[in-house]
Design a protein around this motif. Structure first.
Motif, short mmCIF file in Angstrom:
data_model
loop_
_atom_site.label_atom_id
_atom_site.label_comp_id
_atom_site.label_asym_id
_atom_site.label_seq_id
_atom_site.Cartn_x
_atom_site.Cartn_y
_atom_site.Cartn_z
N UNK A 1 0.81 -1.21 0.00
CA UNK A 1 0.00 0.00 0.00
C UNK A 1 0.85 1.27 0.00
N UNK A 2 2.01 1.20 0.63
CA UNK A 2 2.89 2.37 0.77
C UNK A 2 4.17 2.16 -0.01
N UNK A 3 4.67 3.23 -0.61
CA UNK A 3 5.92 3.19 -1.36
C UNK A 3 6.90 4.20 -0.78
N UNK A 4 8.15 4.06 -1.16
CA UNK A 4 9.18 5.00 -0.69
C UNK A 4 10.24 5.18 -1.76
N UNK A 5 10.66 6.42 -1.92
CA UNK A 5 11.80 6.76 -2.76
C UNK A 5 12.93 7.18 -1.85
N UNK A 6 14.08 6.54 -2.01
CA UNK A 6 15.26 6.87 -1.22
C UNK A 6 16.10 7.84 -2.04
N UNK A 7 16.07 9.09 -1.67
CA UNK A 7 16.79 10.13 -2.39
C UNK A 7 18.13 10.38 -1.71
N UNK A 8 18.83 11.42 -2.08
CA UNK A 8 20.16 11.68 -1.56
C UNK A 8 20.20 11.67 -0.02
N UNK A 9 19.46 12.57 0.61
CA UNK A 9 19.48 12.65 2.07
C UNK A 9 18.12 12.41 2.70
N UNK A 10 17.11 12.16 1.90
CA UNK A 10 15.73 12.04 2.38
C UNK A 10 15.08 10.76 1.88
N UNK A 11 14.05 10.37 2.59
CA UNK A 11 13.18 9.29 2.14
C UNK A 11 11.79 9.90 2.01
N UNK A 12 11.22 9.77 0.83
CA UNK A 12 9.86 10.24 0.57
C UNK A 12 8.93 9.03 0.56
N UNK A 13 7.93 9.07 1.41
CA UNK A 13 6.95 7.99 1.52
C UNK A 13 5.63 8.48 0.93
N UNK A 14 4.94 7.60 0.22
CA UNK A 14 3.70 7.99 -0.45
C UNK A 14 2.76 6.79 -0.53
N UNK A 15 1.48 7.11 -0.71
CA UNK A 15 0.46 6.09 -0.88
C UNK A 15 0.52 5.62 -2.32
N UNK A 16 0.76 4.33 -2.52
CA UNK A 16 0.96 3.76 -3.86
C UNK A 16 -0.21 4.02 -4.79
N UNK A 17 -1.44 4.01 -4.29
CA UNK A 17 -2.61 4.13 -5.15
C UNK A 17 -2.91 5.57 -5.57
N UNK A 18 -2.26 6.54 -4.93
CA UNK A 18 -2.45 7.95 -5.30
C UNK A 18 -1.18 8.71 -4.90
N UNK A 19 -0.07 8.47 -5.60
CA UNK A 19 1.23 9.02 -5.20
C UNK A 19 1.30 10.55 -5.21
N UNK A 20 0.37 11.22 -5.87
CA UNK A 20 0.39 12.69 -5.91
C UNK A 20 -0.45 13.33 -4.81
N UNK A 21 -1.16 12.55 -4.05
CA UNK A 21 -2.00 13.05 -2.96
C UNK A 21 -1.12 13.55 -1.82
N UNK A 22 -1.14 14.84 -1.56
CA UNK A 22 -0.29 15.45 -0.53
C UNK A 22 -0.59 14.92 0.86
#
Length: 129
Positions: free
Chosen positions: A68-89
């Motif tokens: 249900x949840x996804x994550x992008x591991x960026x340079x210094x941060x981890x961004x977590x988002x809802x897989x079914x609506x990744x643009x939902x703030x």
């Protein structure tokens, strides 16, 4: 950020009792709640836990999604988002890469411990910068 690692009793198929693990927010902020949701989601597959630590440690761009949840591991941060609506703030969270690695290592240690007899009252508090 503060997180609580604890145990709870779950009833599967209404007759089978099981003790489960939970990572939850202490401060009840949306950011912390979603981070806890992500950790609980990816923990459905034990292999994800060691894989995530390896990816976080490499310091390269990557990510790992749960059911249900996804994550992008960026340079210094981890961004977590809802897989079914990744643009939902409202379904987004952020944590430092260092903080996520610390939390994941503590989570893995917690899951490996023998469950105490007084598990309902046992918890560990983890503070992340």
């Amino acid at each position: 950020m503060k997180f609580k690692l604890c145990y709870y009793k779950s009833f599967e198929k209404t007759i089978y009792e099981k003790i489960c693990f939970a990572c939850s927010s202490i401060n009840e902020t949306q950011n912390e709640i979603l981070i806890g949701c992500y950790i609980n989601d990816i923990s459905n597959f034990e292999s994800n836990l060691t894989e995530i630590c390896g990816e976080l440690d490499k310091r390269k761009y990557s990510g790992l999604d749960g059911q249900v949840w996804g994550a992008d591991f960026l340079k210094d941060k981890v961004h977590i988002y809802w897989v079914f609506d990744p643009d939902n703030e409202e379904g987004k969270a952020e944590i430092s890469r260092k903080g996520m690695l610390k939390l994941m290592k503590k989570w893995i240690e917690f899951r490996k411990k023998k469950i105490p007899e007084n598990y309902e009252k046992y918890e560990e508090i983890i503070e992340i910068d």
